[in-house]
Scaffold this motif. Sequence first.
Motif, mmCIF file in Angstrom:
data_model
loop_
_atom_site.group_PDB
_atom_site.id
_atom_site.type_symbol
_atom_site.label_atom_id
_atom_site.label_comp_id
_atom_site.label_asym_id
_atom_site.label_seq_id
_atom_site.Cartn_x
_atom_site.Cartn_y
_atom_site.Cartn_z
ATOM 1 N N TYR A 103 7.503 -6.698 -16.054
ATOM 2 C CA TYR A 103 7.857 -5.868 -14.915
ATOM 3 C C TYR A 103 9.317 -5.413 -15.015
ATOM 4 O O TYR A 103 9.642 -4.260 -14.740
ATOM 5 C CB TYR A 103 7.614 -6.623 -13.588
ATOM 6 N N ASN A 104 10.204 -6.323 -15.435
ATOM 7 C CA ASN A 104 11.628 -5.952 -15.520
ATOM 8 C C ASN A 104 11.878 -4.838 -16.524
ATOM 9 O O ASN A 104 12.682 -3.942 -16.282
ATOM 10 C CB ASN A 104 12.480 -7.177 -15.896
ATOM 11 N N THR A 105 11.187 -4.908 -17.645
ATOM 12 C CA THR A 105 11.334 -3.839 -18.651
ATOM 13 C C THR A 105 10.882 -2.510 -18.055
ATOM 14 O O THR A 105 11.555 -1.488 -18.167
ATOM 15 C CB THR A 105 10.492 -4.169 -19.911
ATOM 16 N N LEU A 118 2.595 7.139 -8.432
ATOM 17 C CA LEU A 118 2.281 5.763 -8.041
ATOM 18 C C LEU A 118 3.429 4.801 -8.325
ATOM 19 O O LEU A 118 3.384 3.641 -7.932
ATOM 20 C CB LEU A 118 0.994 5.284 -8.721
ATOM 21 N N TRP A 119 4.454 5.289 -9.001
ATOM 22 C CA TRP A 119 5.659 4.481 -9.195
ATOM 23 C C TRP A 119 6.653 4.749 -8.063
ATOM 24 O O TRP A 119 7.440 3.884 -7.695
ATOM 25 C CB TRP A 119 6.297 4.783 -10.554
ATOM 26 N N ASN A 120 6.593 5.941 -7.509
ATOM 27 C CA ASN A 120 7.553 6.324 -6.457
ATOM 28 C C ASN A 120 7.164 5.735 -5.104
ATOM 29 O O ASN A 120 6.846 6.437 -4.154
ATOM 30 C CB ASN A 120 7.663 7.843 -6.360
ATOM 31 N N GLN A 121 7.176 4.415 -5.071
ATOM 32 C CA GLN A 121 6.828 3.687 -3.858
ATOM 33 C C GLN A 121 7.852 2.561 -3.740
ATOM 34 O O GLN A 121 8.634 2.344 -4.663
ATOM 35 C CB GLN A 121 5.459 3.036 -3.998
ATOM 36 N N ASN A 122 7.812 1.815 -2.641
ATOM 37 C CA ASN A 122 8.795 0.731 -2.533
ATOM 38 C C ASN A 122 8.498 -0.380 -3.545
ATOM 39 O O ASN A 122 7.419 -0.442 -4.123
ATOM 40 C CB ASN A 122 8.905 0.203 -1.097
ATOM 41 N N ARG A 123 9.476 -1.234 -3.744
ATOM 42 C CA ARG A 123 9.409 -2.241 -4.799
ATOM 43 C C ARG A 123 8.216 -3.195 -4.613
ATOM 44 O O ARG A 123 7.576 -3.599 -5.579
ATOM 45 C CB ARG A 123 10.738 -3.011 -4.820
ATOM 46 N N GLU A 124 7.940 -3.509 -3.363
ATOM 47 C CA GLU A 124 6.810 -4.410 -3.090
ATOM 48 C C GLU A 124 5.510 -3.799 -3.614
ATOM 49 O O GLU A 124 4.697 -4.482 -4.247
ATOM 50 C CB GLU A 124 6.725 -4.586 -1.575
ATOM 51 N N LYS A 125 5.329 -2.518 -3.369
ATOM 52 C CA LYS A 125 4.099 -1.843 -3.814
ATOM 53 C C LYS A 125 4.071 -1.702 -5.331
ATOM 54 O O LYS A 125 3.017 -1.830 -5.961
ATOM 55 C CB LYS A 125 3.968 -0.476 -3.149
ATOM 56 N N GLU A 127 5.397 -3.772 -7.452
ATOM 57 C CA GLU A 127 5.093 -5.092 -8.013
ATOM 58 C C GLU A 127 3.620 -5.441 -7.819
ATOM 59 O O GLU A 127 2.989 -6.004 -8.713
ATOM 60 C CB GLU A 127 5.984 -6.159 -7.363
ATOM 61 N N ALA A 128 3.087 -5.091 -6.643
ATOM 62 C CA ALA A 128 1.676 -5.393 -6.373
ATOM 63 C C ALA A 128 0.778 -4.622 -7.346
ATOM 64 O O ALA A 128 -0.196 -5.167 -7.887
ATOM 65 C CB ALA A 128 1.339 -5.030 -4.934
ATOM 66 N N LEU A 129 1.125 -3.360 -7.594
ATOM 67 C CA LEU A 129 0.319 -2.559 -8.527
ATOM 68 C C LEU A 129 0.408 -3.157 -9.934
ATOM 69 O O LEU A 129 -0.597 -3.290 -10.636
ATOM 70 C CB LEU A 129 0.811 -1.105 -8.534
ATOM 71 N N TYR A 130 1.619 -3.560 -10.312
ATOM 72 C CA TYR A 130 1.812 -4.151 -11.642
ATOM 73 C C TYR A 130 0.940 -5.410 -11.789
ATOM 74 O O TYR A 130 0.228 -5.568 -12.773
ATOM 75 C CB TYR A 130 3.296 -4.484 -11.848
ATOM 76 N N GLU A 131 1.000 -6.281 -10.786
ATOM 77 C CA GLU A 131 0.238 -7.549 -10.859
ATOM 78 C C GLU A 131 -1.258 -7.278 -10.945
ATOM 79 O O GLU A 131 -1.982 -7.908 -11.706
ATOM 80 C CB GLU A 131 0.526 -8.435 -9.642
ATOM 81 N N LYS A 132 -1.732 -6.335 -10.157
ATOM 82 C CA LYS A 132 -3.166 -6.012 -10.159
ATOM 83 C C LYS A 132 -3.566 -5.434 -11.517
ATOM 84 O O LYS A 132 -4.567 -5.826 -12.112
ATOM 85 C CB LYS A 132 -3.433 -4.997 -9.043
ATOM 86 N N ARG A 133 -2.754 -4.521 -12.000
ATOM 87 C CA ARG A 133 -3.108 -3.823 -13.236
ATOM 88 C C ARG A 133 -3.097 -4.734 -14.459
ATOM 89 O O ARG A 133 -3.952 -4.596 -15.329
ATOM 90 C CB ARG A 133 -2.144 -2.664 -13.464
ATOM 91 N N ILE A 134 -2.119 -5.677 -14.523
ATOM 92 C CA ILE A 134 -2.064 -6.461 -15.772
ATOM 93 C C ILE A 134 -3.339 -7.280 -15.959
ATOM 94 O O ILE A 134 -3.770 -7.488 -17.075
ATOM 95 C CB ILE A 134 -0.790 -7.332 -15.946
ATOM 96 N N GLN A 135 -3.960 -7.657 -14.852
ATOM 97 C CA GLN A 135 -5.233 -8.394 -14.984
ATOM 98 C C GLN A 135 -6.274 -7.471 -15.624
ATOM 99 O O GLN A 135 -7.031 -7.883 -16.499
ATOM 100 C CB GLN A 135 -5.777 -8.844 -13.615
ATOM 101 N N LEU A 136 -6.310 -6.230 -15.159
ATOM 102 C CA LEU A 136 -7.297 -5.282 -15.704
ATOM 103 C C LEU A 136 -7.048 -4.998 -17.179
ATOM 104 O O LEU A 136 -7.969 -4.992 -17.993
ATOM 105 C CB LEU A 136 -7.233 -3.951 -14.931
ATOM 106 N N TYR A 137 -5.773 -4.770 -17.527
ATOM 107 C CA TYR A 137 -5.455 -4.470 -18.934
ATOM 108 C C TYR A 137 -5.869 -5.632 -19.830
ATOM 109 O O TYR A 137 -6.470 -5.444 -20.884
ATOM 110 C CB TYR A 137 -3.953 -4.209 -19.121
#
Length: 168
Positions: A103-105, A118-125, A127-137
Amino acid sequence: MNNIYLIGFMGSGKSSVGEKLSLLLGYNYVDTDQAVEEAYNKKIVDIFSDEGEQAFRTYESKMLQKVSVGESVISTGGGLIESEQNIKEMKNAGIIIYLEASYNTIYNRLKTDLSRPLWNQNREKQEALYEKRIQLYRTCADEKFLTDDKTIDAIATEIKYHIVNNSN
Ligand code: S3P
């Protein structure tokens, strides 16, 4: 070997690595985001704002089908794996390679980026998208490559060796 699909979160380097990998392997190169923008003559950010995300998802799925015919390196948009049908399409027509970045990278690469709705959202959103997506990937990928602190050339070369060594 048919197509080589690169999946991963926005900013994980799919386009740069894909282009380099295609040169190393002598394959065609396709970027689904770019192909959608060209086909509809519209920037993704404008498709999202004028027509909504669902319209974009329809366009990208159609594009995936269209470009999956040959032997290409195909960089996909970060949300393409949200559709099970898209995953099936890729599994049937090639190998799925996940470029994993922390996520930091991603955050450091995209902090000033305004081209990804979908990146132009607040940090909480974000991070939530990142966490959800990495499971799918992780679930749908055939292979995963870690990309933090590596150059584009190094990642493309690593993938090339993997492909060449596993092609028989
Ligand atoms: C998206 C990622 C973008 C682009 C669109 C939606 C997503 O592609 O397809 O903005 O849902 O993660 P990149 O992963 O190439 O940035």
